[in-house]
Scaffold this motif. Structure first.
Motif, mmCIF file in Angstrom:
data_model
loop_
_atom_site.group_PDB
_atom_site.id
_atom_site.type_symbol
_atom_site.label_atom_id
_atom_site.label_comp_id
_atom_site.label_asym_id
_atom_site.label_seq_id
_atom_site.Cartn_x
_atom_site.Cartn_y
_atom_site.Cartn_z
ATOM 1 N N GLN A 92 0.839 -1.194 0.000
ATOM 2 C CA GLN A 92 0.000 0.000 0.000
ATOM 3 C C GLN A 92 0.876 1.246 0.000
ATOM 4 O O GLN A 92 1.865 1.336 0.736
ATOM 5 N N LEU A 93 0.525 2.214 -0.834
ATOM 6 C CA LEU A 93 1.288 3.452 -0.939
ATOM 7 C C LEU A 93 0.801 4.457 0.099
ATOM 8 O O LEU A 93 -0.396 4.748 0.182
ATOM 9 N N VAL A 94 1.744 4.985 0.867
ATOM 10 C CA VAL A 94 1.462 6.021 1.863
ATOM 11 C C VAL A 94 2.285 7.244 1.476
ATOM 12 O O VAL A 94 3.504 7.138 1.272
ATOM 13 N N ASP A 95 1.638 8.399 1.339
ATOM 14 C CA ASP A 95 2.268 9.586 0.756
ATOM 15 C C ASP A 95 3.614 9.950 1.370
ATOM 16 O O ASP A 95 4.553 10.316 0.657
ATOM 17 N N ASP A 96 3.733 9.882 2.692
ATOM 18 C CA ASP A 96 4.961 10.341 3.351
ATOM 19 C C ASP A 96 5.929 9.201 3.673
ATOM 20 O O ASP A 96 6.838 9.366 4.477
ATOM 21 N N ARG A 97 5.735 8.057 3.022
ATOM 22 C CA ARG A 97 6.595 6.907 3.286
ATOM 23 C C ARG A 97 7.247 6.436 1.983
ATOM 24 O O ARG A 97 6.557 6.171 1.002
ATOM 25 N N GLN A 98 8.573 6.357 1.970
ATOM 26 C CA GLN A 98 9.280 5.932 0.764
ATOM 27 C C GLN A 98 9.044 4.446 0.480
ATOM 28 O O GLN A 98 8.844 3.647 1.393
ATOM 29 N N VAL A 99 9.082 4.123 -0.807
ATOM 30 C CA VAL A 99 8.904 2.737 -1.234
ATOM 31 C C VAL A 99 10.070 2.336 -2.130
ATOM 32 O O VAL A 99 10.757 3.187 -2.708
ATOM 33 N N ILE A 100 10.291 1.045 -2.237
ATOM 34 C CA ILE A 100 11.298 0.504 -3.151
ATOM 35 C C ILE A 100 10.561 -0.160 -4.307
ATOM 36 O O ILE A 100 9.646 -0.960 -4.097
ATOM 37 N N ALA A 101 10.949 0.199 -5.523
ATOM 38 C CA ALA A 101 10.268 -0.334 -6.703
ATOM 39 C C ALA A 101 11.266 -0.555 -7.831
ATOM 40 O O ALA A 101 12.311 0.099 -7.894
ATOM 41 N N ASP A 102 10.933 -1.481 -8.724
ATOM 42 C CA ASP A 102 11.728 -1.726 -9.928
ATOM 43 C C ASP A 102 11.079 -0.977 -11.087
ATOM 44 O O ASP A 102 9.978 -1.339 -11.526
ATOM 45 N N THR A 131 11.985 5.826 -3.432
ATOM 46 C CA THR A 131 11.418 7.150 -3.649
ATOM 47 C C THR A 131 10.062 7.255 -2.962
ATOM 48 O O THR A 131 9.545 6.283 -2.409
ATOM 49 N N TYR A 132 9.482 8.455 -3.029
ATOM 50 C CA TYR A 132 8.132 8.661 -2.493
ATOM 51 C C TYR A 132 7.103 8.319 -3.576
ATOM 52 O O TYR A 132 7.386 8.460 -4.778
ATOM 53 N N PRO A 133 5.916 7.879 -3.179
ATOM 54 C CA PRO A 133 4.901 7.466 -4.154
ATOM 55 C C PRO A 133 4.614 8.488 -5.250
ATOM 56 O O PRO A 133 4.377 8.112 -6.400
ATOM 57 N N LYS A 134 4.660 9.784 -4.921
ATOM 58 C CA LYS A 134 4.318 10.799 -5.925
ATOM 59 C C LYS A 134 5.322 10.861 -7.068
ATOM 60 O O LYS A 134 5.024 11.418 -8.134
ATOM 61 N N TYR A 135 6.518 10.289 -6.876
ATOM 62 C CA TYR A 135 7.539 10.323 -7.919
ATOM 63 C C TYR A 135 7.586 9.041 -8.754
ATOM 64 O O TYR A 135 8.390 8.940 -9.686
ATOM 65 N N VAL A 158 22.982 7.322 -15.458
ATOM 66 C CA VAL A 158 21.559 7.594 -15.675
ATOM 67 C C VAL A 158 21.090 8.717 -14.749
ATOM 68 O O VAL A 158 21.337 8.692 -13.545
ATOM 69 N N VAL A 159 20.418 9.694 -15.337
ATOM 70 C CA VAL A 159 19.884 10.819 -14.562
ATOM 71 C C VAL A 159 18.542 10.406 -13.965
ATOM 72 O O VAL A 159 17.602 10.064 -14.689
ATOM 73 N N THR A 160 18.451 10.417 -12.638
ATOM 74 C CA THR A 160 17.230 9.972 -11.958
ATOM 75 C C THR A 160 16.882 10.946 -10.834
ATOM 76 O O THR A 160 17.265 10.745 -9.685
ATOM 77 N N GLU A 161 16.185 12.001 -11.171
ATOM 78 C CA GLU A 161 15.777 12.975 -10.161
ATOM 79 C C GLU A 161 14.765 12.355 -9.196
ATOM 80 O O GLU A 161 13.889 11.599 -9.603
ATOM 81 N N ASN A 162 14.907 12.682 -7.931
ATOM 82 C CA ASN A 162 14.004 12.239 -6.859
ATOM 83 C C ASN A 162 14.090 10.742 -6.564
ATOM 84 O O ASN A 162 13.258 10.212 -5.828
ATOM 85 N N TYR A 163 15.093 10.074 -7.143
ATOM 86 C CA TYR A 163 15.262 8.642 -6.909
ATOM 87 C C TYR A 163 16.607 8.365 -6.244
ATOM 88 O O TYR A 163 17.627 8.945 -6.621
ATOM 89 N N GLU A 164 16.599 7.456 -5.285
ATOM 90 C CA GLU A 164 17.844 6.880 -4.783
ATOM 91 C C GLU A 164 17.988 5.522 -5.459
ATOM 92 O O GLU A 164 17.195 4.607 -5.210
ATOM 93 N N VAL A 165 18.975 5.408 -6.345
ATOM 94 C CA VAL A 165 19.164 4.160 -7.087
ATOM 95 C C VAL A 165 19.916 3.171 -6.207
ATOM 96 O O VAL A 165 20.981 3.482 -5.673
#
Length: 207
Positions: A92-102, A131-135, A158-165
């Protein structure tokens, strides 16, 4: 960003017997976690088709007994015998909680090395990011235009704004290698250039 809607019902029965009964009815058990509480639900197997059987990254809006949950797919399981979908896990996505995604990679442009006769080899299909869900987005673009023969584009390029790779920065994502034809052309050109006789100087004019 594309969102798949899934209509489900709260699942009360657990265990192998209950899940076998669900599957016999064309239903797939699933779980939603990451919110205030873990939620077990069930939905028709066809509801997951466009989300599971695709390389695209998509969001899922899951409605369980009238309550909606915005999620991302985290894990899928298949039956070892029939290869049918047997279980799905959602975060579940929570606005103020970062998630890990591929996030899938989208390659754009034609590499300079390909124009010169080389062959493009892609070595990764996605990047693991935090990153955060909004990104969250459908893909990360990788521009191949300046990639030369024997060159590499690495994760760190790779340029990835708002992402921690989270992938290792030195891992190659794409490269251009020599084709057999290009190697033969270079091999043939080398002796010709080496064996070419230097031009003789013109005789000095008589005074």
């Amino acid at each position: 960003m594309k969102t798949i809607t899934i209509e489900g019902q709260l699942r009360t029965g657990t265990g192998k017997k209950a899940t076998r009964q669900l599957r016999s009815q064309g239903l797939v058990p699933g779980v939603i976690y990451g919110g205030t509480k873990e939620l077990n639900f069930q939905a028709p197997v066809l509801a997951f088709k466009s989300l599971v059987y695709t390389p695209e990254f998509q969001l899922a809006n899951i409605s369980v007994d009238g309550q909606a949950y915005n999620c991302i797919l985290k894990d899928i399981q298949f039956d070892t015998v029939s290869n049918a979908l047997s279980h799905v896990d959602f975060l579940q996505l929570v606005d103020d909680r970062q998630v890990i995604a591929d996030i899938p990679l989208k390659f754009t442009g034609t590499a300079a090395g390909v124009k010169a006769g080389g062959k493009l080899v892609t070595k990764m299909k996605s990047l693991k990011v935090k990153t955060y869900p909004k990104y969250l987005k459908e893909n990360i673009e990788v521009d191949l235009t300046d990639l030369e023969v024997n060159g590499n584009i690495r994760v760190e390029d790779v340029v990835t704004e708002n992402y921690e790779v989270l992938n290792s920065p030195r891992i190659p994502i794409a490269s251009v290698v020599m084709t057999r034809q290009l190697k033969q052309e270079e091999s043939a050109a080398a002796p010709a250039a080496k064996g070419a006789a230097p031009a003789k100087a013109a005789p000095a004019a008589k005074k």
